[in-house]
Write an enzyme that holds these catalytic residues in place. Structure first.
Site, PDB file in Angstrom:
ATOM      1  N   CYS A   1    -100.187  30.638 -48.835  1.00 51.95           N
ATOM      2  CA  CYS A   1     -99.826  30.242 -47.694  1.00 51.95           C
ATOM      3  C   CYS A   1     -98.970  28.960 -48.165  1.00 51.95           C
ATOM      4  CB  CYS A   1    -100.733  29.841 -46.756  1.00 51.95           C
ATOM      5  SG  CYS A   1    -100.016  29.742 -44.974  1.00 51.95           S
TER       6      CYS A   1
ATOM      7  N   CYS B   1     -99.014  25.977 -45.890  1.00 49.58           N
ATOM      8  CA  CYS B   1     -99.273  24.876 -45.153  1.00 49.58           C
ATOM      9  C   CYS B   1     -99.864  23.897 -45.713  1.00 49.58           C
ATOM     10  CB  CYS B   1    -100.165  25.188 -44.013  1.00 49.58           C
ATOM     11  SG  CYS B   1    -101.618  26.254 -44.212  1.00 49.58           S
TER      12      CYS B   1
ATOM     13  N   CYS C   1     -96.958  26.773 -41.767  1.00 53.50           N
ATOM     14  CA  CYS C   1     -97.063  27.965 -42.942  1.00 53.50           C
ATOM     15  C   CYS C   1     -95.846  28.466 -43.297  1.00 53.50           C
ATOM     16  CB  CYS C   1     -97.987  28.943 -42.325  1.00 53.50           C
ATOM     17  SG  CYS C   1     -99.587  28.267 -41.608  1.00 53.50           S
TER      18      CYS C   1
ATOM     19  N   LYS D   1    -105.570  37.191 -37.918  1.00 53.45           N
ATOM     20  CA  LYS D   1    -105.929  35.822 -37.891  1.00 53.45           C
ATOM     21  C   LYS D   1    -105.539  35.178 -36.775  1.00 53.45           C
ATOM     22  CE  LYS D   1    -105.250  31.751 -40.663  1.00 53.45           C
ATOM     23  NZ  LYS D   1    -104.336  31.087 -42.098  1.00 53.45           N
TER      24      LYS D   1
ATOM     25  N   ARG E   1    -109.100  22.409 -42.396  1.00 48.00           N
ATOM     26  CA  ARG E   1    -107.876  21.617 -42.504  1.00 48.00           C
ATOM     27  C   ARG E   1    -108.054  20.061 -42.985  1.00 48.00           C
ATOM     28  NH1 ARG E   1    -104.939  24.160 -36.866  1.00 48.00           N
ATOM     29  NH2 ARG E   1    -104.850  25.842 -37.724  1.00 48.00           N
TER      30      ARG E   1
ATOM     31  N   LYS F   1    -109.939  37.239 -39.182  1.00 50.06           N
ATOM     32  CA  LYS F   1    -110.465  35.684 -39.406  1.00 50.06           C
ATOM     33  C   LYS F   1    -110.155  35.064 -37.965  1.00 50.06           C
ATOM     34  CE  LYS F   1    -109.150  31.533 -42.013  1.00 50.06           C
ATOM     35  NZ  LYS F   1    -108.452  30.939 -42.748  1.00 50.06           N
TER      36      LYS F   1
ATOM     37  N   SER G   1    -114.784  27.865 -41.965  1.00 48.73           N
ATOM     38  CA  SER G   1    -115.427  26.435 -41.892  1.00 48.73           C
ATOM     39  C   SER G   1    -115.960  26.177 -40.739  1.00 48.73           C
ATOM     40  CB  SER G   1    -114.294  25.582 -42.346  1.00 48.73           C
ATOM     41  OG  SER G   1    -113.412  25.680 -41.246  1.00 48.73           O
TER      42      SER G   1
ATOM     43  N   TYR H   1    -118.694  30.255 -47.071  1.00 47.02           N
ATOM     44  CA  TYR H   1    -118.863  28.850 -47.976  1.00 47.02           C
ATOM     45  C   TYR H   1    -120.577  28.741 -48.012  1.00 47.02           C
ATOM     46  CZ  TYR H   1    -114.574  27.624 -46.200  1.00 47.02           C
ATOM     47  OH  TYR H   1    -113.283  27.550 -45.921  1.00 47.02           O
TER      48      TYR H   1
HETATM   49 ZN   LIG Z   1    -101.017  28.236 -43.745  1.00 49.27          ZN
END
Ligand SMILES: [Zn+2]
Length: 323
Positions: A115, A117, A125, A191, A201, A244, A270, A308
């Site tokens: 990506c 971003c 993105c 997504k 983020r 996602k 996350s 995670y």
């Molecule tokens: Zn992105």
């Protein structure tokens, strides 16, 4: 029919379990940061760390010892510009990390998140047009360039997460032309624009500096549209499909699994991770809630789970604790 005849017996119960979690189902996200001698816990993701390339070895060894079969890499960089040039730099952070991991071991599948971003100064993105909107078609050329650069550095699987239209076919074409016909594409096909990404983020420094991602990520009101997104990506030759986020989107995953015969992956993101850890810390649940959530994702149709919790889960499984 007395359903409890079987449930009454713990051995029969386990013999008739329809779903299970295996360490082979797990993919561990890894954040690689520029700089030297860095292993720093990410405040919004307790137990997850930023690693500089020179400190990766210990972590990779740990992951391999736990028999986790795959990692997905995210880069965290200082230098950012309007076209995210750090993403396709052959000496960029992801490229360096790939080469390093391949030097350490051949027992790990290295998936690279693709990506822009994390590399653009505006945090979107893709490439922006004059009006400040992401220019879908112009972005495709950059994505292709990043994918080839990852493949050259040793990435085993390219995972585009940008949600541009037609990016799977564009990336497939670029990989094929450059001699990487055998590198699969794991597409973030469905997504959703979600608040659940908040802690990520912070970890990846990828918050947009203005606006949001609702023009390219999916609207969470929609499930049918997710099936169209997935159909299109499969049509463009995606090898794996990611849905996602995870838990709040298991209806989408279950519907997709009914429709398409392919390998589905769910990203237990996350926010889900941070929320569960906080709830455990507050005494609302004990840690076994983590296993229950994983089984829910498997039951909904996930072949693999990006999480995670992967290292914790692998330790549990190694010690013989199954859900
Ligand atoms: Zn992105």
């Amino acid at each position: 029919m007395r359903m409890r005849r079987i449930r009454n017996n713990p051995i029969l119960r386990s013999m008739t379990a329809e779903t299970s979690l295996d360490v082979k189902d797990l993919i561990y996200p890894l954040f690689v940061i520029e700089g030297e001698n860095i292993k720093k816990e990410i405040p919004s993701l307790p137990g997850v760390y930023h690693f500089s390339v020179d400190r990766l070895e210990e972590e990779i060894q740990d992951i391999v010892d736990l028999k986790i079969p795959a990692v997905i890499l995210f880069g965290v960089v200082d230098h950012k510009d309007s076209c995210g040039s750090g993403a396709y730099d052959d000496n960029g952070i992801i490229q360096q990390a790939c080469r390093k991991i391949k030097d350490i071991t051949s027992d790990l599948v290295v998936i690279t998140d693709l990506c822009m971003c994390e590399y653009t100064d505006h945090g979107h993105c893709g490439i922006l047009d004059d009006t400040g909107m992401v220019d879908n078609d112009k972005t495709l050329d950059y994505l292709a360039k990043i994918a080839v650069s990852h493949a050259k550095a040793g990435s085993d699987v390219i995972a585009p997460s940008d949600m541009m239209d037609f990016r799977v076919s564009k990336i497939r074409g670029a990989l094929d032309e450059n001699g990487f016909k055998d590198i699969p594409i794991m597409s973030y096909a469905a997504k959703f624009a979600s608040k659940y990404y908040g802690p990520f983020r912070d970890a990846a420094g990828s918050s947009p500096s203005f606006g949001d991602r609702k023009s390219y990520q999916m609207d969470f009101h929609n499930g049918d549209e997710a099936l169209r997104e997935i159909a299109q990506d499969l049509d463009e030759d995606a090898d794996f499909i990611i849905v996602k986020p995870g838990l709040a989107y298991l209806d989408v995953l279950a519907r997709a699994k009914d429709h398409f015969n392919t390998n589905f992956i769910t990203y237990n993101v996350s926010g889900e991770y941070a929320m569960i850890l906080k709830a455990i810390e507050c005494g609302i649940f004990d840690e076994s809630i983590i296993m229950e959530n994983m089984i829910a994702m498997k039951r909904a149709g996930a072949k693999m789970i990006i999480t995670y919790h992967a290292k914790w889960l692998a330790r549990q499984l190694k010690e013989g604790h199954h859900a």
